[in-house]
Scaffold this motif. Structure first.
Motif, PDB file in Angstrom:
ATOM      1  N   PHE A 138      -9.023   0.805   1.207  1.00 32.95           N
ATOM      2  CA  PHE A 138      -8.205   0.130   0.203  1.00 32.95           C
ATOM      3  C   PHE A 138      -8.669  -1.325   0.086  1.00 32.95           C
ATOM      4  CE2 PHE A 138      -4.981   3.033   2.319  1.00 32.95           C
ATOM      5  CZ  PHE A 138      -5.119   4.052   1.385  1.00 32.95           C
ATOM      6  N   SER A 190      -7.499  -2.043   4.320  1.00 29.57           N
ATOM      7  CA  SER A 190      -7.303  -0.690   4.846  1.00 29.57           C
ATOM      8  C   SER A 190      -6.484  -0.644   6.126  1.00 29.57           C
ATOM      9  CB  SER A 190      -8.655  -0.019   5.090  1.00 29.57           C
ATOM     10  OG  SER A 190      -9.404   0.027   3.898  1.00 29.57           O
ATOM     11  N   ILE A 204      -9.131   1.920  -4.545  1.00 26.08           N
ATOM     12  CA  ILE A 204      -9.215   2.953  -3.515  1.00 26.08           C
ATOM     13  C   ILE A 204     -10.602   3.562  -3.606  1.00 26.08           C
ATOM     14  CG2 ILE A 204      -8.295   5.153  -2.688  1.00 26.08           C
ATOM     15  CD1 ILE A 204      -5.628   4.381  -4.054  1.00 26.08           C
ATOM     16  N   ILE A 237       0.844  -1.201   0.000  1.00 28.10           N
ATOM     17  CA  ILE A 237       0.000   0.000   0.000  1.00 28.10           C
ATOM     18  C   ILE A 237       0.875   1.245   0.000  1.00 28.10           C
ATOM     19  CG2 ILE A 237      -1.681   1.341   1.336  1.00 28.10           C
ATOM     20  CD1 ILE A 237      -2.791  -1.378   2.353  1.00 28.10           C
TER      21      ILE A 237
END
Length: 103
Positions: free
Chosen positions: A67, A75, A96, A35
């Motif tokens: 995410f 996320s 996203i 990420i």
């Protein structure tokens, strides 16, 4: 590991970054596909996104940004943790989205 990652952004972020196409964004990531690596490249390529996806001082994800990788919410995953091979190989997009709150 390196690869070309496909990133899907919502219309609001595409508009902010002045990305006209509705196609996924292709990013060449060198090193670990994570990420953090994806966000670093996105902010480098589209400076208008700086501070929108994550706090610039702490590097923490903004509260209403999520995410997704391979249909899983990632996320809360550590920013430097490798993403699944399907993301690293470009078979699946890194998604996203902006969460919506209200009642």
């Amino acid at each position: 590991m390196s690869g070309t990652v496909r990133v899907a952004l919502p219309a609001s972020l595409r508009l902010l970054a002045k990305i006209g196409s509705h196609d996924d964004i292709d990013l060449a990531v060198h090193g670990t596909i994570s990420i953090g690596a994806i966000l670093d490249l996105l902010e480098q390529k589209y400076p208008a996104l700086r501070g929108t996806l994550r706090d610039q001082a702490s590097q923490r994800r903004r509260p209403f940004i999520r995410f997704f990788a391979c249909q899983q919410d990632v996320s809360h995953q550590a920013a430097d943790e490798p993403l699944p091979p399907a993301i690293a190989e470009g078979r699946e997009p890194f998604i996203i989205i902006g969460a919506i709150a209200g009642g």
